[in-house]
Design an enzyme around this catalytic site. Structure first.
Site, mmCIF file in Angstrom:
data_model
loop_
_atom_site.group_PDB
_atom_site.id
_atom_site.type_symbol
_atom_site.label_atom_id
_atom_site.label_comp_id
_atom_site.label_asym_id
_atom_site.label_seq_id
_atom_site.Cartn_x
_atom_site.Cartn_y
_atom_site.Cartn_z
ATOM 1 N N SER A 1 -80.961 -50.479 -135.670
ATOM 2 C CA SER A 1 -81.888 -51.066 -134.695
ATOM 3 C C SER A 1 -81.936 -52.584 -134.715
ATOM 4 O O SER A 1 -82.654 -53.172 -133.890
ATOM 5 C CB SER A 1 -83.297 -50.490 -134.897
ATOM 6 O OG SER A 1 -83.393 -49.209 -134.321
ATOM 7 N N LYS B 1 -81.405 -54.132 -131.339
ATOM 8 C CA LYS B 1 -82.432 -54.428 -130.340
ATOM 9 C C LYS B 1 -82.737 -55.921 -130.237
ATOM 10 O O LYS B 1 -83.336 -56.359 -129.248
ATOM 11 C CB LYS B 1 -83.694 -53.631 -130.646
ATOM 12 C CG LYS B 1 -83.504 -52.116 -130.524
ATOM 13 C CD LYS B 1 -84.809 -51.363 -130.736
ATOM 14 C CE LYS B 1 -84.635 -49.867 -130.535
ATOM 15 N NZ LYS B 1 -84.058 -49.185 -131.693
ATOM 16 N N SER C 1 -89.763 -50.409 -131.782
ATOM 17 C CA SER C 1 -88.329 -50.096 -131.881
ATOM 18 C C SER C 1 -88.015 -48.804 -131.147
ATOM 19 O O SER C 1 -87.285 -47.937 -131.636
ATOM 20 C CB SER C 1 -87.883 -49.999 -133.354
ATOM 21 O OG SER C 1 -86.482 -50.056 -133.473
ATOM 22 N N LYS D 1 -86.847 -57.964 -137.483
ATOM 23 C CA LYS D 1 -86.526 -56.605 -137.049
ATOM 24 C C LYS D 1 -85.955 -55.785 -138.200
ATOM 25 O O LYS D 1 -85.281 -56.319 -139.079
ATOM 26 C CB LYS D 1 -85.501 -56.650 -135.909
ATOM 27 C CG LYS D 1 -85.287 -55.332 -135.180
ATOM 28 C CD LYS D 1 -86.462 -54.992 -134.302
ATOM 29 C CE LYS D 1 -86.331 -53.602 -133.711
ATOM 30 N NZ LYS D 1 -86.503 -52.530 -134.733
#
Length: 381
Positions: free
Chosen positions: A47, A50, A107, A218
Site C-alpha cells: 500500500s 497509494k 488505505s 503511509k
C-alpha cells in the site's frame, strides 16, 4: 558517506538470511540521505503504492482535470477489491476530496480503484499515469500496475524511489499534510434504511500518537512484501522521514522507523548525501524478495502480534505511550442514488419531439422532424 555508514551500523536493523532489509532515512528539507542500506533493491510496495496514487490525483486537481467536489462513483470493479476497504456498494458516490482522505488514512483499496477509474477511465489508464509520474521523478526502479498495491509480482519500487516520491509530496503539496498526519478519519455512510452513521477508521501509522512530532506518511503489507512503512516527524522545524521495507510486524516496522528518525535528528543539517547523488551500496538485487515463507505460514501468523488499527500497545524505548488525539478529519456521507452518471455532465437544453409509434409504422410519407433549436458550432452552456 562515513556518517551514513556509521549511522547504518548504529541502528542495527534486523537482517534477512541473505541480505539486509532495505531502509533509507532522509532529511526532507535538505534532501540529504542520512542513512541507507539496500536502498536500490527492488521491493513490492504493497500500500505504499497509494502515495503515487495520491500524487497522480493531486496533479489532476492541480491542472483542473478534476475538482475536489466532483463525485466519484464506486463501480462493481472497485467494490469487489479485497480489504482493506470501505465496503461501499456499487453505485455509491463520494467526492474526490473525501475519496483521497479514505485512500490516505484508511488505505481503502476499493476507493483506490474508484479514484483511478474516475481520473483515467480505467485502472490500466491510471497505471500509465502512475508510471509517467515515476519516470518524470526519476524513479528508475519502480513500476506500477494497480493503484492500491494488492500483490502483483510486476509491481515494484525501491526505498530510494520512495524517497523521491515523498520529497515531492513534502515540498509541492503541503496543503495535504494534515491528511497524512491524521490518526484516523471519521467517515459517514448511509445504511440501506437511509440512516446516516459515522465510524472512525484509524491509521495503521503507529508513530502517530506515539512519537513526538510524527506527521506522515503511509504503511503497506502483503505477504510477499512484508511490513513496509514510511514514517516522518518534524521537530524544531526539521522534518526527517524513514523508509523501512520487509519488516516482520506492525510494531517491528514502527520501532525501526522510530530508531532511524531519532538517529536522523541527532545528525547535523549538513550531514549525509544529496538524494540525487546517492549510489547503491553494492550490487542491487535483481528481483524482489519474497517474504511470504517467513511471514504468512500458520505458525508465523499465530506468533505475530496483530492489533487492530487504533488498538496497538507497544513497549519500546523508541516510542512513547500512546496519547490519543481527537479525530477531526471527516468525510461527508456516501450515497447511492439511482441513475446518476459518474461525472456531473449537464443535460442539453433541447429535447427531441417524441414520434407516435403508430405513425412511424403506418405512414408512407417521410416523417417531418422538428427543426432543432441548436446549430453545429453553437456552444451549449
Amino acid at each position: 558517506m562515513k556518517i551514513v555508514i556509521a549511522f547504518a551500523v548504529f541502528i542495527g536493523l534486523a537482517l534477512t538470511p541473505a541480505r539486509a532489509l532495505p531502509h533509507l532515512t532522509i532529511d526532507l528539507d535538505s534532501g540529504r540521505v542520512l542513512s541507507q542500506q539496500q536502498a536500490f533493491d527492488p521491493w513490492h510496495p504493497a500500500s505504499l503504492t497509494k502515495l503515487m496514487t495520491a500524487l497522480v490525483v493531486f496533479r489532476a486537481l492541480e491542472t483542473g482535470a478534476v475538482s475536489a467536489d466532483e463525485t466519484v462513483r464506486v463501480s462493481r470493479n472497485a467494490a469487489r477489491q479485497q480489504p482493506s476497504k470501505m465496503h461501499y456498494a456499487p453505485g455509491t458516490l463520494i467526492t474526490v476530496e473525501d475519496a483521497l482522505k479514505l485512500l490516505i488514512v484508511k488505505s481503502a483499496n476499493d476507493i483506490s480503484v474508484a479514484l483511478a477509474e474516475h481520473v483515467s477511465g480505467s485502472v490500466e489508464g491510471f497505471a500509465r499515469k502512475m508510471n509517467d509520474e515515476a519516470a518524470r521523478l526519476g524513479m528508475t526502479g519502480s513500476r506500477f500496475i494497480n493503484p492500491h498495491g494488492l500483490h502483483d509480482q510486476r509491481q515494484v519500487t525501491t526505498a530510494r524511489d520512495m524517497a523521491l516520491l515523498i520529497s515531492v509530496l513534502h515540498k509541492n503539496y503541503p496543503q495535504y499534510a494534515d491528511w497524512f498526519a491524521a490518526p484516523g478519519v471519521l467517515a459517514q455512510a448511509r445504511t440501506k434504511q437511509g440512516k446516516i452513521i459515522e465510524r472512525i477508521h484509524y491509521s495503521y501509522n503507529l508513530l502517530v500518537e506515539r512519537y513526538r512530532g510524527a506527521d506522515g506518511f503511509k504503511t503497506g503489507f502483503v505477504c510477499a512484501s512484508g511490513y513496509n512503512f514510511i514514517g516522518s516527524a518534524t521537530r524544531a522545524g526539521r522534518r526527517i522521514a524513514a523508509i523501512v521495507l520487509g519488516r516482520s510486524s506492525q510494531t517491528h516496522r514502527a520501532v525501526d522507523a522510530a530508531k532511524l528518525i531519532t538517529g536522523g535528528f541527532e545528525l547535523s543539517t549538513d550531514a549525509g548525501t544529496p538524494l540525487a547523488e546517492l549510489k547503491p551500496d553494492g550490487t542491487p538485487a535483481t528481483r524482489p524478495a519474497n517474504m511470504r515463507p517467513r511471514l504468512c505460514t500458520p505458525e508465523a501468523r499465530a506468533a505475530r502480534y496483530e492489533p487492530g488499527a487504533g488498538q496497538a500497545v507497544i513497549k519500546s524505548p523508541w516510542l512513547d505511550e500512546r496519547t490519543p488525539r481527537k479525530i477531526t478529519l471527516r468525510t461527508r456521507f456516501a450515497t447511492k442514488p439511482k441513475g446518476v452518471p459518474r461525472r456531473n455532465v449537464p443535460l442539453p437544453r433541447f429535447r427531441p419531439t417524441p414520434i407516435d409509434d403508430t405513425v412511424r409504422a403506418t405512414s408512407a410519407a417521410p416523417i417531418q422532424l422538428p427543426t432543432p433549436s441548436f446549430r453545429p458550432g453553437t456552444a451549449l452552456n
